[in-house]
Design an enzyme around this catalytic site. Structure first.
Site, PDB file in Angstrom:
ATOM      1  N   LYS A   1       0.816  -1.215   0.000  1.00  0.00           N
ATOM      2  CA  LYS A   1       0.000   0.000   0.000  1.00  0.00           C
ATOM      3  C   LYS A   1       0.852   1.268   0.000  1.00  0.00           C
ATOM      4  O   LYS A   1       0.402   2.308  -0.454  1.00  0.00           O
ATOM      5  CB  LYS A   1      -0.977  -0.016   1.167  1.00  0.00           C
ATOM      6  CG  LYS A   1      -2.070  -1.053   0.956  1.00  0.00           C
ATOM      7  CD  LYS A   1      -3.202  -0.959   1.937  1.00  0.00           C
ATOM      8  CE  LYS A   1      -4.280  -1.974   1.615  1.00  0.00           C
ATOM      9  NZ  LYS A   1      -3.837  -3.382   1.807  1.00  0.00           N
TER      10      LYS A   1
HETATM   11  C1  LIG Z   1      -4.394  -4.443   1.132  1.00  0.00           C
HETATM   12  C2  LIG Z   1      -3.623  -5.705   0.980  1.00  0.00           C
HETATM   13  C3  LIG Z   1      -3.997  -6.709   0.063  1.00  0.00           C
HETATM   14  C4  LIG Z   1      -5.256  -6.612  -0.781  1.00  0.00           C
HETATM   15  O1  LIG Z   1      -5.167  -5.653  -1.784  1.00  0.00           O
HETATM   16  P1  LIG Z   1      -6.482  -5.086  -2.494  1.00  0.00           P
HETATM   17  O2  LIG Z   1      -6.020  -3.970  -3.328  1.00  0.00           O
HETATM   18  O3  LIG Z   1      -7.396  -4.632  -1.383  1.00  0.00           O
HETATM   19  O4  LIG Z   1      -7.079  -6.210  -3.274  1.00  0.00           O
HETATM   20  C5  LIG Z   1      -3.199  -7.838  -0.045  1.00  0.00           C
HETATM   21  N1  LIG Z   1      -2.095  -7.989   0.721  1.00  0.00           N
HETATM   22  C6  LIG Z   1      -1.708  -7.053   1.610  1.00  0.00           C
HETATM   23  C7  LIG Z   1      -0.496  -7.311   2.438  1.00  0.00           C
HETATM   24  C8  LIG Z   1      -2.440  -5.882   1.780  1.00  0.00           C
HETATM   25  O5  LIG Z   1      -2.034  -4.959   2.671  1.00  0.00           O
END
Ligand SMILES: *Cc1c(COP(=O)(O)O)cnc(C)c1O
Length: 475
Positions: free
Chosen positions: A120
């Site tokens: 993120k």
């Molecule tokens: C947020 C997140 C996801 C999922 O991603 P999306 O964009 O919500 O599908 C997967 N793995 C980790 C470690 C995350 O922080």
């Protein structure tokens, strides 16, 4: 480039007009009016670009109302080796999102080298700079209110720390996060970051955020905003690394590459879909879920049935019962028919399912290259062990879900890129359970639990949180 709502009843807006907001006024999600098309020749001209050059090439197609020099300056500030420094053996921090090759045609795309060790950061760090820029232009400010059980909150805080015109009020359940996650957030000493530890559970925090945001008078008066996963700029920033990885693994430009994506709110894989719609030769987009398999069910059967219960799993960042970005994808599936989306989401918003099985819509889903699979706790424990034994690499639980499902769809001669969405250091307990040892920690966070912590404890009460915001906004 203008942005339209998936529900078709809001006026078209520019990139900066939709930057700070969430949903469109009609309740829909913003989408680019058309996808910029990248010809084979243009694609070939990008193949040796570094991350910043590639980011500019991609984002300048979407952020058309940001002057080129300003956009370039923000990108240059965001994507630096110093920020994406949590590399492992064989990775070059200059790549920002390096690729590690396990064997021919099997790769891991490292998206988690940023400050909070999860993917993120890649989008959120850009968002921090975009927000600061847009607010300064209008001499404006924003108070970001959010709830977190650990991951999203820390990415938002690290992206917004020290930014002018921005304050962050982040609610978390007191004593319920791991010591590492707690330290990550609470060790921030920046005066614009407020950690509010709520005497309650995560759902209480979320309910408080909803209640405050539903008080429209308070929301307007105190300029309450959010940084949720439906923000278009976050999706746009995630498109870049599909291009970066493509050039890293394709033998020649034009060859097909497949991607396996650990999915929750469908933001990450939605960016892959957009990259493909722009002309990047993506063969398969492999959606991996954990036990919360609402998306897997859709891609297998055509039925999308949001759940009323969310299971707590060992890949917690994928624990969702409704995928907030999914509406964007379905908008393309139904040929961008906004009336159809209104009809479908009048059901989804009431927690009813939608069913594409046996319709031409479901054929479209396949045409877009989507396949899916699901992974359980036992699967991820086994996958972490296998990858460690066979390749000497430690992966986290989310990445393991993607790896497990990705391998089920691997085809010989087609490079498969598995997206690494977090570092194993973030999920120590699960690693210990799988491998019987602790994961290595990047040196930047070696003894983070020993740093002084700064937070305020508040009652599980909407008014108490409002009072806190009021007293800290007027200072
Ligand atoms: C947020 C997140 C996801 C999922 O991603 P999306 O964009 O919500 O599908 C997967 N793995 C980790 C470690 C995350 O922080």
């Amino acid at each position: 480039m203008k942005y339209i709502s998936t529900r078709g009843e809001s006026p078209a807006q520019t990139f900066t007009q939709i930057l700070l907001g969430g949903l469109a006024p009609d309740g829909g999600l913003y989408m680019p009016e058309t996808y910029p098309q990248i010809s084979h020749d243009e694609l070939a001209s990008w193949q040796h670009f570094n991350y910043r050059e590639l980011a500019f090439a991609v984002l300048s197609k979407f952020a058309t109302d940001v002057p080129a020099l300003d956009l370039r300056a923000m990108i240059d500030k965001t994507y630096t080796a110093a920020v994406y420094c949590n590399t492992r053996a064989g990775e070059n921090a200059e790549d920002i999102t390096p690729v590690r090759t396990l064997e021919p045609d099997l790769h891991i795309l490292a998206l988690s080298n940023g400050p909070t060790l999860a993917f993120k950061d890649v989008a959120m760090q850009l968002l921090g700079n975009l927000f600061e820029y847009a607010l300064a232009k209008n001499n404006d400010s924003i108070n970001i209110l959010g709830a977190t059980s650990g991951d999203t909150g820390s990415a938002a805080e690290y992206a917004m720390r020290g930014k002018r015109g921005i304050r962050v009020f982040m609610l978390s359940p007191l004593g319920k996060m791991s010591p590492f996650q707690t330290a990550q957030m609470f060790s921030l000493q920046d005066p614009n970051i407020f950690n509010l530890a709520v005497r309650g559970v995560f759902d209480d925090c979320q309910d408080i955020v909803k209640a405050v945001s539903n008080d429209l008078v308070f929301k307007a008066k105190y300029q309450i905003g959010a940084v949720n996963s439906i923000n278009w700029a976050r999706v746009a920033a995630q498109i870049i690394y599909y291009f970066k990885a493509y050039f890293a693994v394709a033998k020649k430009v034009g060859d097909a590459v497949s991607f396996a994506v650990p999915s929750g709110n469908f933001g990450n894989v939605c960016a892959g879909h957009v990259a493909r719609m722009m002309g990047l030769p993506i063969r398969k987009l492999i959606v991996a879920t954990n036990e919360n398999d609402v998306l897997d069910e859709f891609f297998k059967s055509g039925r999308y049935a949001p759940r009323t219960e969310t299971q707590h799993t060992s890949s917690p960042s994928m624990d969702i019962s409704k995928a907030s970005n999914f509406e964007r994808f379905v908008f393309d599936v139904v040929g961008r028919d906004a009336a159809k989306i209104r009809e479908l989401w009048s059901k989804v918003d009431r927690n009813q399912g939608i069913d594409f099985s046996g319709t031409p819509y479901f054929a479209k889903v396949k045409e877009f290259g989507f396949v899916s699979g699901r992974s359980s706790h036992a699967d991820r424990m086994r996958t972490i062990r296998e990858v460690y034994d066979r390749y000497g690499q430690m992966i986290d639980t989310h990445t393991a879900d993607g790896f497990k499902v990705g391998r089920e769809y691997a085809e010989s001669g087609v490079p498969l890129v598995c997206l690494e969405t977090a570092l194993p250091a973030k999920f120590e307990e699960a690693i210990r359970q799988s491998l019987g040892r602790d994961p290595e920690r990047p040196s930047a966070v070696e003894s983070i639990e020993k740093l002084p912590q700064r937070f305020d404890t508040v009652e599980n009460d909407v008014e108490a949180v409002k009072r806190f915001i009021v007293s800290h906004v007027h200072k």
